[in-house]
Design a protein around this motif. Structure first.
Motif, mmCIF file in Angstrom:
data_model
loop_
_atom_site.group_PDB
_atom_site.id
_atom_site.type_symbol
_atom_site.label_atom_id
_atom_site.label_comp_id
_atom_site.label_asym_id
_atom_site.label_seq_id
_atom_site.Cartn_x
_atom_site.Cartn_y
_atom_site.Cartn_z
ATOM 1 N N ARG A 266 -8.265 -16.269 -6.957
ATOM 2 C CA ARG A 266 -8.990 -17.621 -6.498
ATOM 3 C C ARG A 266 -9.752 -18.851 -5.221
ATOM 4 N NH1 ARG A 266 -8.538 -18.161 -11.864
ATOM 5 N NH2 ARG A 266 -7.027 -18.164 -12.797
ATOM 6 N N ARG A 267 -9.065 -17.904 -4.247
ATOM 7 C CA ARG A 267 -9.887 -18.771 -3.154
ATOM 8 C C ARG A 267 -11.027 -17.747 -2.210
ATOM 9 N NH1 ARG A 267 -4.808 -22.162 -0.403
ATOM 10 N NH2 ARG A 267 -4.216 -23.298 -2.001
ATOM 11 N N GLY A 268 -10.554 -16.651 -3.224
ATOM 12 C CA GLY A 268 -12.264 -15.246 -2.360
ATOM 13 C C GLY A 268 -11.078 -14.819 -1.716
ATOM 14 N N HIS A 269 -10.234 -14.926 -0.957
ATOM 15 C CA HIS A 269 -9.523 -13.912 -0.169
ATOM 16 C C HIS A 269 -9.426 -12.165 -1.314
ATOM 17 C CE1 HIS A 269 -9.465 -17.381 2.007
ATOM 18 N NE2 HIS A 269 -8.514 -17.981 1.570
ATOM 19 N N SER A 270 -9.270 -11.521 0.212
ATOM 20 C CA SER A 270 -8.407 -9.987 -0.472
ATOM 21 C C SER A 270 -6.997 -10.321 -0.016
ATOM 22 C CB SER A 270 -9.165 -9.417 0.273
ATOM 23 O OG SER A 270 -10.706 -8.995 -0.141
ATOM 24 N N LEU A 271 -6.596 -8.773 -0.962
ATOM 25 C CA LEU A 271 -4.871 -8.918 -0.598
ATOM 26 C C LEU A 271 -4.457 -7.736 -0.637
ATOM 27 C CD1 LEU A 271 -2.305 -9.180 -0.703
ATOM 28 C CD2 LEU A 271 -2.399 -8.165 -3.759
ATOM 29 N N VAL A 272 -4.161 -7.617 0.974
ATOM 30 C CA VAL A 272 -3.457 -6.002 1.444
ATOM 31 C C VAL A 272 -2.098 -5.687 1.465
ATOM 32 C CG1 VAL A 272 -3.579 -4.219 3.596
ATOM 33 C CG2 VAL A 272 -5.479 -5.957 3.128
ATOM 34 N N TYR A 273 -1.444 -5.252 0.684
ATOM 35 C CA TYR A 273 -0.709 -4.679 0.637
ATOM 36 C C TYR A 273 0.534 -3.337 0.984
ATOM 37 C CZ TYR A 273 0.465 -3.309 -4.107
ATOM 38 O OH TYR A 273 -0.050 -2.548 -5.666
ATOM 39 N N GLY A 274 1.660 -3.157 0.832
ATOM 40 C CA GLY A 274 2.513 -1.360 0.666
ATOM 41 C C GLY A 274 1.850 -0.953 -0.968
ATOM 42 N N GLY A 275 1.233 -1.081 -1.780
ATOM 43 C CA GLY A 275 1.061 -0.181 -2.738
ATOM 44 C C GLY A 275 1.363 -0.259 -4.259
ATOM 45 N N ALA A 276 2.469 -0.665 -4.258
ATOM 46 C CA ALA A 276 3.559 -0.274 -5.184
ATOM 47 C C ALA A 276 3.080 -1.253 -6.476
ATOM 48 C CB ALA A 276 5.150 -0.350 -4.505
ATOM 49 N N ARG A 277 3.353 -0.878 -8.067
ATOM 50 C CA ARG A 277 3.115 -1.277 -9.166
ATOM 51 C C ARG A 277 4.578 -1.901 -9.302
ATOM 52 N NH1 ARG A 277 4.999 1.329 -12.934
ATOM 53 N NH2 ARG A 277 5.494 3.825 -12.489
ATOM 54 N N ILE A 278 5.144 -1.990 -8.641
ATOM 55 C CA ILE A 278 6.601 -2.257 -9.651
ATOM 56 C C ILE A 278 7.456 -3.741 -8.614
ATOM 57 C CG2 ILE A 278 7.456 -0.308 -10.191
ATOM 58 C CD1 ILE A 278 8.771 0.194 -7.543
ATOM 59 N N ALA B 155 -5.059 -3.838 10.539
ATOM 60 C CA ALA B 155 -5.697 -2.846 11.026
ATOM 61 C C ALA B 155 -7.045 -3.778 9.410
ATOM 62 C CB ALA B 155 -6.372 -2.159 10.797
ATOM 63 N N HIS B 156 -6.548 -3.706 8.237
ATOM 64 C CA HIS B 156 -7.298 -4.317 6.642
ATOM 65 C C HIS B 156 -7.269 -5.813 7.011
ATOM 66 C CE1 HIS B 156 -7.661 -0.153 5.758
ATOM 67 N NE2 HIS B 156 -8.509 -0.266 5.501
ATOM 68 N N ALA B 157 -6.345 -6.197 8.078
ATOM 69 C CA ALA B 157 -5.636 -7.920 7.561
ATOM 70 C C ALA B 157 -6.527 -9.021 8.427
ATOM 71 C CB ALA B 157 -4.468 -7.956 7.450
ATOM 72 N N ASP B 158 -7.147 -10.225 7.766
ATOM 73 C CA ASP B 158 -6.719 -11.197 8.626
ATOM 74 C C ASP B 158 -5.580 -12.114 9.446
ATOM 75 O OD1 ASP B 158 -9.843 -10.734 9.420
ATOM 76 O OD2 ASP B 158 -10.302 -11.536 7.560
ATOM 77 N N ALA B 159 -4.888 -11.849 8.263
ATOM 78 C CA ALA B 159 -3.667 -13.081 8.118
ATOM 79 C C ALA B 159 -1.783 -12.320 7.942
ATOM 80 C CB ALA B 159 -3.869 -14.365 7.737
ATOM 81 N N CYS C 235 -2.868 -9.608 4.147
ATOM 82 C CA CYS C 235 -1.581 -8.640 4.554
ATOM 83 C C CYS C 235 0.062 -9.341 3.719
ATOM 84 C CB CYS C 235 -1.810 -7.525 5.343
ATOM 85 S SG CYS C 235 -0.580 -6.099 5.554
ATOM 86 N N VAL C 236 0.902 -8.731 2.742
ATOM 87 C CA VAL C 236 1.735 -9.183 2.355
ATOM 88 C C VAL C 236 2.431 -7.719 2.220
ATOM 89 C CG1 VAL C 236 2.708 -10.333 0.814
ATOM 90 C CG2 VAL C 236 -0.106 -10.732 1.230
ATOM 91 N N PHE C 237 3.659 -8.839 2.891
ATOM 92 C CA PHE C 237 4.741 -8.226 2.888
ATOM 93 C C PHE C 237 6.060 -8.255 2.133
ATOM 94 C CE2 PHE C 237 3.062 -7.754 7.475
ATOM 95 C CZ PHE C 237 2.717 -6.688 7.926
ATOM 96 N N LEU C 238 6.251 -7.738 1.451
ATOM 97 C CA LEU C 238 7.585 -8.231 0.088
ATOM 98 C C LEU C 238 7.960 -7.078 -0.425
ATOM 99 C CD1 LEU C 238 5.355 -9.151 -3.034
ATOM 100 C CD2 LEU C 238 4.269 -7.723 -1.308
#
Length: 182
Positions: A31-43, A96-100, A5-8
């Motif tokens: 590339r390392r096979g991880h998934s990204l969870v974030y706030g959902g914006a395209r900008i 809930a969707h994050a491991d880190a 989960c990335v906050f930015l």
């Protein structure tokens, strides 16, 4: 692998290195096979991170409250866009969707989400690793402030030590992966 989960920020910031670091992190996660969870914006930083992860073949999950779908310009090219009713549900769903958790440069929303996740860690509500990407020294004043809170007796040293920080995306990712492997 893991879900990060990335906050930015939904803005780009003035230093082009912020966007470069967001892109580097997105690509490395995929590339390392991880998934990204974030706030959902395209900008902004959000869009750069998501687009880089998607371009590298990664899974990207965005979480956005209905009232922000237009304002933050939801990214409709994600693996999955989860729409929620409010900010409380957003943070709960992201957690809930994050491991880190990681924080890249951003504004007050970024800080609020990050500090809530770190507080939940402190309170024992999760044991997921947490890190700060100090791109171009952006968070150096904040990290110094946190060190001062330890020195002044308002934060214990163990809690501060559990917050990982690095100036390079891959170095921070390495630190968090090592914590996940424990």
């Amino acid at each position: 692998m893991a879900r990060f989960c990335v906050f930015l920020g939904s803005r780009e910031g003035h230093d082009p290195r912020f966007l470069a670091d967001a892109r580097a992190l997105g690509e490395a996660l995929a590339r390392r096979g991880h998934s990204l969870v974030y706030g959902g914006a395209r900008i902004g930083m959000m869009g750069a991170l998501a687009d880089a992860a998607l371009a590298a073949g990664g899974e990207v999950v965005g979480v956005m409250p209905d009232h922000l779908v237009e304002r933050e310009q939801a990214h409709h090219g994600l693996t999955r866009l989860i729409r929620v009713r409010n900010m409380h549900e957003r943070k709960a769903s992201m957690a809930a969707h994050a491991d880190a958790f990681l924080m890249l440069p951003g504004g007050i929303g970024t800080l609020e989400e990050f500090f809530e996740a770190w507080t939940w860690h402190y309170l024992g509500l999760h044991d997921k690793p947490i890190g700060v990407l100090d791109s171009e020294g952006f968070y150096a004043p904040l990290l110094a402030f946190l060190d001062n809170t330890v020195e002044q007796g308002f934060l214990n040293a163990r809690t501060r030590a559990e917050l990982f920080d690095a100036s390079e995306p891959l170095a921070l990712l390495d630190m968090l992966e090592a914590q996940l492997a424990r």
